[in-house]
Design an enzyme around this catalytic site. Structure first.
Site, PDB file in Angstrom:
ATOM      1  N   HIS A 159      -8.417   0.695  -4.013  1.00 25.48           N
ATOM      2  CA  HIS A 159      -9.025   0.249  -2.995  1.00 25.48           C
ATOM      3  C   HIS A 159     -10.107   1.800  -2.795  1.00 25.48           C
ATOM      4  CE1 HIS A 159      -9.681  -0.812   1.673  1.00 25.48           C
ATOM      5  NE2 HIS A 159     -10.679  -0.785   0.912  1.00 25.48           N
ATOM      6  N   MET A 180      -9.247   7.795  -0.380  1.00 23.36           N
ATOM      7  CA  MET A 180     -10.343   7.982   1.053  1.00 23.36           C
ATOM      8  C   MET A 180     -10.927   9.583   0.556  1.00 23.36           C
ATOM      9  SD  MET A 180      -7.721   6.901   4.096  1.00 23.36           S
ATOM     10  CE  MET A 180      -6.992   5.416   3.961  1.00 23.36           C
ATOM     11  N   GLY A 220       1.294  -2.003   4.265  1.00 22.95           N
ATOM     12  CA  GLY A 220       1.595  -0.636   4.075  1.00 22.95           C
ATOM     13  C   GLY A 220       3.010  -0.618   4.787  1.00 22.95           C
ATOM     14  N   SER A 221       2.443  -0.127   6.153  1.00 24.68           N
ATOM     15  CA  SER A 221       3.735   0.189   6.977  1.00 24.68           C
ATOM     16  C   SER A 221       4.818  -0.725   7.084  1.00 24.68           C
ATOM     17  CB  SER A 221       3.050   0.417   8.415  1.00 24.68           C
ATOM     18  OG  SER A 221       2.185  -0.258   9.105  1.00 24.68           O
ATOM     19  N   PHE A 224      -6.688   4.585   7.969  1.00 31.71           N
ATOM     20  CA  PHE A 224      -5.393   4.966   8.458  1.00 31.71           C
ATOM     21  C   PHE A 224      -4.581   3.746   8.346  1.00 31.71           C
ATOM     22  CE2 PHE A 224      -8.055   7.774  10.567  1.00 31.71           C
ATOM     23  CZ  PHE A 224      -7.892   8.874  10.538  1.00 31.71           C
ATOM     24  N   ASP A 240      -6.236  -6.627   4.369  1.00 29.49           N
ATOM     25  CA  ASP A 240      -5.690  -5.492   4.556  1.00 29.49           C
ATOM     26  C   ASP A 240      -6.184  -4.735   5.783  1.00 29.49           C
ATOM     27  OD1 ASP A 240      -5.085  -2.864   3.920  1.00 29.49           O
ATOM     28  OD2 ASP A 240      -6.563  -2.400   2.714  1.00 29.49           O
ATOM     29  N   GLY A 241      -4.555  -4.504   6.360  1.00 24.99           N
ATOM     30  CA  GLY A 241      -4.756  -3.892   7.708  1.00 24.99           C
ATOM     31  C   GLY A 241      -3.800  -4.601   8.577  1.00 24.99           C
ATOM     32  N   GLY A 242      -2.775  -4.172   9.167  1.00 26.25           N
ATOM     33  CA  GLY A 242      -1.949  -4.561  10.112  1.00 26.25           C
ATOM     34  C   GLY A 242      -1.250  -5.777   9.946  1.00 26.25           C
ATOM     35  N   GLY A 298      -0.906   1.585   9.552  1.00 24.79           N
ATOM     36  CA  GLY A 298      -0.366   1.415  11.078  1.00 24.79           C
ATOM     37  C   GLY A 298      -1.072   0.860  12.204  1.00 24.79           C
ATOM     38  N   ASP A 325      -4.751   3.456  -1.735  1.00 32.64           N
ATOM     39  CA  ASP A 325      -5.756   3.797  -0.988  1.00 32.64           C
ATOM     40  C   ASP A 325      -6.490   4.992  -1.324  1.00 32.64           C
ATOM     41  OD1 ASP A 325      -6.062   1.257   0.701  1.00 32.64           O
ATOM     42  OD2 ASP A 325      -3.923   1.858   1.466  1.00 32.64           O
ATOM     43  N   HIS A 365      -0.970  -1.309  -4.483  1.00 31.56           N
ATOM     44  CA  HIS A 365      -2.288  -1.086  -3.725  1.00 31.56           C
ATOM     45  C   HIS A 365      -2.557   0.606  -3.368  1.00 31.56           C
ATOM     46  CE1 HIS A 365      -5.891  -2.225  -1.253  1.00 31.56           C
ATOM     47  NE2 HIS A 365      -5.514  -1.144  -0.208  1.00 31.56           N
ATOM     48  N   MET A 394     -12.362   3.651  -0.589  1.00 32.17           N
ATOM     49  CA  MET A 394     -12.926   3.843   0.622  1.00 32.17           C
ATOM     50  C   MET A 394     -13.832   5.211   0.591  1.00 32.17           C
ATOM     51  SD  MET A 394      -9.705   2.659   2.947  1.00 32.17           S
ATOM     52  CE  MET A 394      -8.802   3.012   1.399  1.00 32.17           C
ATOM     53  N   SER A 442       1.025  -1.316   0.030  1.00 29.23           N
ATOM     54  CA  SER A 442      -0.026  -0.178  -0.049  1.00 29.23           C
ATOM     55  C   SER A 442       0.973   1.192   0.052  1.00 29.23           C
ATOM     56  CB  SER A 442      -0.901   0.043   1.264  1.00 29.23           C
ATOM     57  OG  SER A 442      -1.373   1.277   1.347  1.00 29.23           O
ATOM     58  N   MET A 479     -11.198  -6.224   5.378  1.00 21.31           N
ATOM     59  CA  MET A 479     -10.469  -5.347   6.311  1.00 21.31           C
ATOM     60  C   MET A 479     -10.376  -5.727   7.392  1.00 21.31           C
ATOM     61  SD  MET A 479      -9.831  -2.831   4.403  1.00 21.31           S
ATOM     62  CE  MET A 479      -9.035  -1.596   5.679  1.00 21.31           C
TER      63      MET A 479
HETATM   64  C1  DX5 Z   1      -6.519   1.431   5.618  1.00 19.07           C
HETATM   65  C2  DX5 Z   1      -5.820   1.049   4.119  1.00 19.07           C
HETATM   66  C3  DX5 Z   1      -4.722   0.192   4.052  1.00 19.07           C
HETATM   67  C4  DX5 Z   1      -3.669   0.601   4.715  1.00 19.07           C
HETATM   68  C5  DX5 Z   1      -2.719  -0.531   5.304  1.00 19.07           C
HETATM   69  O1  DX5 Z   1      -7.460   1.994   5.494  1.00 19.07           O
HETATM   70  O2  DX5 Z   1      -6.991   0.456   3.352  1.00 19.07           O
HETATM   71  O3  DX5 Z   1      -4.455  -0.302   2.768  1.00 19.07           O
HETATM   72  O4  DX5 Z   1      -2.589   1.409   4.088  1.00 19.07           O
HETATM   73  O5  DX5 Z   1      -1.734  -0.111   6.182  1.00 19.07           O
HETATM   74  P1  DX5 Z   1      -1.042  -1.098   7.242  1.00 19.07           P
HETATM   75  O6  DX5 Z   1      -0.599  -2.373   6.190  1.00 19.07           O
HETATM   76  O7  DX5 Z   1      -0.018  -0.167   7.725  1.00 19.07           O
HETATM   77  O8  DX5 Z   1      -1.900  -1.368   8.202  1.00 19.07           O
HETATM   78 ZN    ZN Z   2      -6.503  -0.506   1.483  1.00 17.96          ZN
END
Ligand code: DX5
Ligand code: ZN
Length: 218
Positions: free
Chosen positions: A67, A38, A198-199, A147, A176-178, A149, A36, A34, A69, A9, A141
């Site tokens: 993605h 928003m 992402g992070s 966000f 996706d996420g964490g 991280g 994102d 990926h 959102m 991401s 998700m």
């Molecule tokens: C959150 C995004 C994710 C985000 C994941 O709303 O959809 O794609 O970037 O970030 P990490 O991998 O850091 O949780």
């Molecule tokens: Zn995403």
């Protein structure tokens, strides 16, 4: 489907050096990028939109996993398709009813793009059962969208086997996420075949190792 698709991401990338940041993960073995999107309404944050996808498309031929959102996804599908998205994933919660969700799916398909549907942490997997034969991907998700991280929500991963039981062989189940080494292993062992990170990827000193490790977690 046996292959694991890793989709870094760019939300966690350095936007001042986006081209370099994309080339970096591409050279490190990433499968997709990926993106994102928003809108500040569907989620309490604003990120990037159509012009950025267009600029990315000019510089890379990587598969762009978009993605959305956002509220009113219907309104923006054609713009993202024209800008160069390869896969467009929208949220089932952004649709008022089944008719609307089906319209979004048909619209993405009519643009010649791959279709994804996503569920937030509080949405049951059953919410996307009506679409499992029509879409290419379901995105689960594992954090509240908005966000990077955040901490992985373990309960959400339990939706993966529920989706798998009810899906056909070719459906991609993306998480996706964490995502990190530990949570990736959990998701892959439950049946996911695509990981967004992402992070974990962008904060790493050795991106190639991180991506390679994620791919070999099954
Ligand atoms: C959150 C995004 C994710 C985000 C994941 O709303 O959809 O794609 O970037 O970030 P990490 O991998 O850091 O949780
Ligand atoms: Zn995403």
């Amino acid at each position: 489907m046996n292959e694991i698709i890793i989709s870094p991401s760019i939300l966690s990338a350095d936007f001042m050096n986006l081209e370099k940041e994309i080339v970096k993960v591409q050279n490190a073995g990433a499968d997709w990028i990926h993106i994102d999107v928003m809108d500040g309404h569907f989620v309490p944050n604003i990120s990037i939109g159509v012009p950025v996808v267009k600029s990315i498309r000019k510089k890379t031929d990587m598969f762009l996993d978009t993605h959305l959102m956002i509220e009113n996804p219907e309104k923006y599908i054609e713009a993202f398709a024209k800008a160069g998205s390869d896969l467009i994933t929208f949220h089932v919660e952004a649709c008022e009813n089944e008719t609307q969700a089906n319209r979004v799916i048909d619209l993405i398909k009519s643009c010649g793009k791959k279709t994804g549907i996503s569920i937030k942490p509080n949405t049951k997997p059953e919410a996307v059962f009506p679409y499992l034969d029509k879409v290419d991907l379901v995105l689960v998700m594992t954090v509240e969208p908005g966000f990077g991280g955040q901490e992985f929500m373990h309960d959400c991963a339990l939706k993966i086997p529920r989706l798998k039981e009810n899906a056909n062989e070719r459906l991609i189940i993306q998480v996706d996420g964490g995502i990190n080494n530990l949570t990736a292993k959990i998701c892959l062992s439950l049946g996911a075949n695509s990981l967004v990170a992402g992070s974990f990827i962008y904060n790493s000193e050795n991106v190639a190792k991180v991506i390679n490790d994620l791919k070999n977690k099954r």
